[in-house]
Design a protein around this motif. Structure first.
Motif, PDB file in Angstrom:
ATOM      1  N   GLY A   1       0.852  -1.188   0.000  1.00  0.00           N
ATOM      2  CA  GLY A   1       0.000   0.000   0.000  1.00  0.00           C
ATOM      3  C   GLY A   1       0.889   1.240   0.000  1.00  0.00           C
ATOM      4  N   GLU A   2       0.347   2.314  -0.538  1.00  0.00           N
ATOM      5  CA  GLU A   2       1.128   3.545  -0.685  1.00  0.00           C
ATOM      6  C   GLU A   2       1.610   4.076   0.661  1.00  0.00           C
ATOM      7  OE1 GLU A   2       2.051   4.470  -3.500  1.00  0.00           O
ATOM      8  OE2 GLU A   2       0.680   3.263  -4.733  1.00  0.00           O
ATOM      9  N   GLN A   3       0.709   4.031   1.632  1.00  0.00           N
ATOM     10  CA  GLN A   3       0.985   4.665   2.911  1.00  0.00           C
ATOM     11  C   GLN A   3       2.188   4.034   3.629  1.00  0.00           C
ATOM     12  OE1 GLN A   3      -2.178   4.153   5.684  1.00  0.00           O
ATOM     13  NE2 GLN A   3      -1.924   6.200   6.537  1.00  0.00           N
ATOM     14  N   LEU A   4       2.140   2.709   3.768  1.00  0.00           N
ATOM     15  CA  LEU A   4       3.236   2.033   4.457  1.00  0.00           C
ATOM     16  C   LEU A   4       4.537   2.129   3.678  1.00  0.00           C
ATOM     17  CD1 LEU A   4       1.927  -1.305   5.942  1.00  0.00           C
ATOM     18  CD2 LEU A   4       3.075   0.565   7.122  1.00  0.00           C
ATOM     19  N   THR A   5       4.414   2.002   2.359  1.00  0.00           N
ATOM     20  CA  THR A   5       5.615   2.098   1.537  1.00  0.00           C
ATOM     21  C   THR A   5       6.270   3.452   1.758  1.00  0.00           C
ATOM     22  OG1 THR A   5       4.468   0.749  -0.080  1.00  0.00           O
ATOM     23  CG2 THR A   5       6.504   1.783  -0.817  1.00  0.00           C
ATOM     24  N   SER A   6       5.442   4.501   1.782  1.00  0.00           N
ATOM     25  CA  SER A   6       6.033   5.831   1.907  1.00  0.00           C
ATOM     26  C   SER A   6       6.638   6.031   3.303  1.00  0.00           C
ATOM     27  CB  SER A   6       5.027   6.918   1.522  1.00  0.00           C
ATOM     28  OG  SER A   6       4.452   7.479   2.665  1.00  0.00           O
ATOM     29  N   ILE A   7       6.039   5.448   4.326  1.00  0.00           N
ATOM     30  CA  ILE A   7       6.642   5.562   5.669  1.00  0.00           C
ATOM     31  C   ILE A   7       8.027   4.918   5.689  1.00  0.00           C
ATOM     32  CG2 ILE A   7       6.454   4.791   8.078  1.00  0.00           C
ATOM     33  CD1 ILE A   7       3.389   5.125   7.753  1.00  0.00           C
TER      34      ILE A   7
END
Ligand code: ADP
Ligand code: MG
Length: 697
Positions: free
Chosen positions: A392-398
């Motif tokens: 998912g975008e969110q976890l990847t970006s974190i």
């Protein structure tokens, strides 16, 4: 009448029954063995066996069996009665601790991949007390592990149990570093969603291919397949609903938490999802679920197809293996926590899994390799044969932000030096939307979607447990040795994102574009079972399996041999089934149809009506008969050649011939036959077609 839920688990020798029927000290000792995954103390075995026997007889049992899971994807066991003769000609019912703990079946009739040639034929079954015994059809089933006389595993359960010990040790080591001193065990938890097809029994019985191979070897595209998307979650037909009701009830009595049922995408396709449980129990329960599906379908005039691709041109079936790690005091390691330390532990666990999956992508791919899955993977209904992770975008970006030093979240007092305070609440919907990834993070677990519908889930899970244990172990070693904990955590995440970030892919895995991107990233693509099986004898993979005592080198080689040997056997059986169907059913039917059509043509001609289109039709059919005959001869020749060469070829060479030679001719033959099926009258066609099979349940 509704199900009486007080009878949930009534056929199971579960914790409640044990507590009720065993003296307190015996119960405590048994419970300890179960909790710690240790073998039973021999001193208490007799009492446990006796309580089990008394209970089982009350449930109608006359026999007991050591139930095990050889490398056939189905289960086995011989059934012994409890009787033992007395001098006066009567019998008593006996069941000793020794009989409970250990059995000695002949191992020679189960796949062993060459182990038996070098060792003795005898095998052992040993009680796996961590999975509860149960009664079914008058027999007490005792879950067991199965190994050779010299201790090599001959089943799928032994390596699974060994991997559970490995992941528990290594996960505990890691969480201790984060200040957890309360948990004493970490288990893999698994919920295996099971897809299957239900078709009419009579139609099933009339198709040799379904009966012998579990899939159709012929069958033209039906006018209506799944293009209308009207089956998924649609109304469940009455016959199917009745099947599902009976299935649920039988499963509940066996203590299996069947939870969700629905129609799947393809017509006649359905799914069952249980509530997750500890992996070895989930594995036993999945095997039982598959068996009960087959039995209950038969009772209801239906046939349950568990093959990965029973029908060409409509979706195949898989098993979504939902996997997570949980402590004995209920902490899910894949649940983002509430405190910064919990969050960072979560992110590190995530990173460890990313590293494991990238380093051992080939081994994970192997764990989903069964012949039937070769027709399914990559077929626009299932992930391709490339392992990647959806985060998912969110976890990847974190994770990316931690790695490149920018701060994803606003500063707070409690923040750790690596820049993570409380994680934003992860939206499950966001991560769930990607249905195309082979290995997707879905909020608090990973969903491994590659596993085939007919396969045991054991292999996928012992591979997952082992590779993640390895990753945890490496990370813990570094953290144990470092001086600045927070900084080292950050370094590890940074390095993992740099070295293994390539395995993360949040896009659509079903596109050709992804296959190209993956190739550029250097991700392995193992398109079929033969190549995937190779991962089992790759030194890197043997090493990791050996390091955690999951499989020895001999066991890796033997399992590889079995996979390759099965491949050749299955293709050969399919080819022979095809030939029998052609000779005894298909060709005679086409010839009869052509004969009758020719007669009609001649009658018309005698009446001075010369119909060109009938003439053309006859010519076309006659050409098709020639094509079919030619290809049939070719297939026969190839099979003969394979047989002649059988002594001089290695198992792998035989399998490769099956793949590159025999399968290719089979496909050509199928294409011609399918093109004839659509122009031959239904009355003449010797078997039910796809419309009958898929839409007349
Ligand atoms: P969906 O696949 O539609 O998202 P769910 O999230 O409800 O459906 O669950 C799918 C499967 O995952 C179920 O079998 C469920 O029990 C299982 N599951 C849920 N939580 C976990 C967990 N922590 N570990 C393993 N499996 C889990
Ligand atoms: Mg799912």
């Amino acid at each position: 009448m509704s199900f009486d839920f007080t009878s949930f688990g009534c056929q199971v020798f579960n914790d409640r029954v044990m507590k009720e029927r065993l003296p307190a000290n015996i119960y405590a000792s048994l419970k300890q063995s179960i909790d710690e995954g240790q073998s039973l103390h021999p001193e208490i075995a007799d009492e446990v066996a006796n309580a089990m026997k008394t209970w089982a007889i009350e449930q109608g049992a006359t026999h007991f069996t050591h139930w095990f899971q050889p490398m056939t994807n189905i289960t086995a066991g011989k059934h012994d009665s409890f009787i033992s003769p007395k001098k006066d000609g009567s019998v008593v019912l006996n069941f000793s601790g020794k009989e409970l703990i250990k059995g000695e079946p002949d191992a020679s009739s189960f796949p062993n991949g060459g182990i038996r040639n070098t060792f003795e034929a005898r095998g052992y079954t040993a009680w796996d007390c961590t999975s509860p015994a149960f009664v079914r059809d008058g027999t007490l089933y005792i879950p067991t592990a199965f190994c050779s006389y010299t201790g090599e595993a001959l089943d799928t359960k032994t390596p699974l149990l060994r991997s559970m010990a490995a992941i528990s040790t290594e996960a505990l080591r890691l969480i201790r570093l984060f200040g957890n001193h309360t948990s004493t065990r970490v288990s893999a938890t698994v919920g295996a969603e099971q897809e299957y097809f239900l078709i009419d029994r009579e139609m099933y019985e009339s198709r040799l291919d379904l009966k012998i191979c579990g899939r159709t070897l012929f069958g033209a595209k039906p006018p209506k397949g799944q293009e209308m998307d009207d089956h998924y979650f649609g109304r469940i037909r009455i016959r199917v609903a009745e099947f599902m009701r009976q299935l649920d009830e039988e499963l509940w009595k066996l203590g299996i938490t069947s939870k969700t049922k629905h129609n799947e995408v393809a017509p006649a396709q359905h799914e069952l999802a249980p509530i997750f449980e500890t992996v070895n129990i989930a594995c036993d329960h999945n095997q039982l679920t598959m068996e009960m599906m087959r039995i209950i379908a038969k009772k209801n005039g239906l046939a349950c197809l568990l093959h990965e691709k029973p029908f060409d041109l409509v979706n195949g079936s898989g098993k979504h293996n939902n996997w997570s790690l949980s402590t004995d005091d209920g902490i899910n390691l894949l649940d983002p926590g509430k405190t910064p330390y919990e969050n960072i532990q979560f992110l590190l666990v995530l990173a460890a899994i990313i590293k494991a999956v990238d380093e051992y992508a080939d081994l994970l791919r192997m764990s989903a390799a069964v012949v039937g899955n070769d027709y399914r993977l990559g077929g626009h209904e299932a992930p391709p044969t490339i392992i990647s992770i959806f985060l998912g975008e969110q976890l990847t970006s974190i994770l990316e932000h931690i790695a490149d030093d920018s701060n994803p979240i606003s500063k707070s007092a409690e923040m750790l030096s690596i820049g993570v305070a409380t994680l934003p609440k992860l939206k499950k919907d966001d991560s769930d939307r990607n249905r195309t990834s082979p290995f997707a993070f879905t909020g608090n677990k990973f969903e491994f979607r590659m596993v085939g519908s007919s396969a045991s889930i054991a292999c996928a899970n012992y591979v997952l447990n082992t590779i993640v244990a390895k990753s945890f172990s490496e990370i813990s070693s570094r953290l144990e040795a470092c001086s600045d904990f927070d900084k080292e955590v950050k370094n590890i995440i940074t390095e993992i994102m740099r070295d293994h970030g390539r395995v993360i892919f949040n896009g659509n895995n079903y596109t050709d574009e992804w296959v190209e991107i993956a190739a550029k990233r250097g991700l392995p693509n193992l398109p079929n079972t033969i190549e995937a099986a190779g991962a089992l004898i790759d030194p890197k993979n043997i090493n990791v399996l050996k390091e955690f005592n999951v499989l020895s080198e001999v066991e890796c080689y033997s399992r590889h041999e079995i996979m390759i040997e099965n491949y050749a056997k299955i293709i050969t059986i399919e080819a022979n089934t095809m030939l029998e169907m052609i000779h005894r059913e298909i060709l005679p039917s086409i010839i009869r149809f052509v004969g009758d059509t020719a007669q009609s043509y001649n009658q018309l001609k005698a009446a001075n009506i010369d119909n060109d289109s009938i003439h053309n039709q006859l010519t076309l059919l006659s050409d098709k008969i020639t094509d079919i005959t030619k290809l049939t001869n070719e297939l026969e020749q190839k099979l003969r050649k394979l047989h002649e060469l059988s002594n001089s070829l290695s198992t792998k060479e035989t399998a490769v011939l099956c793949r590159d030679d025999i399968k290719v001719v089979m496909q050509k033959l199928r294409t011609v036959v399918d093109s004839v099926e659509v122009i031959v009258s239904d009355e003449y066609w010797p078997m039910p077609n796809y419309t009958d099979l898929l839409h007349r349940v």
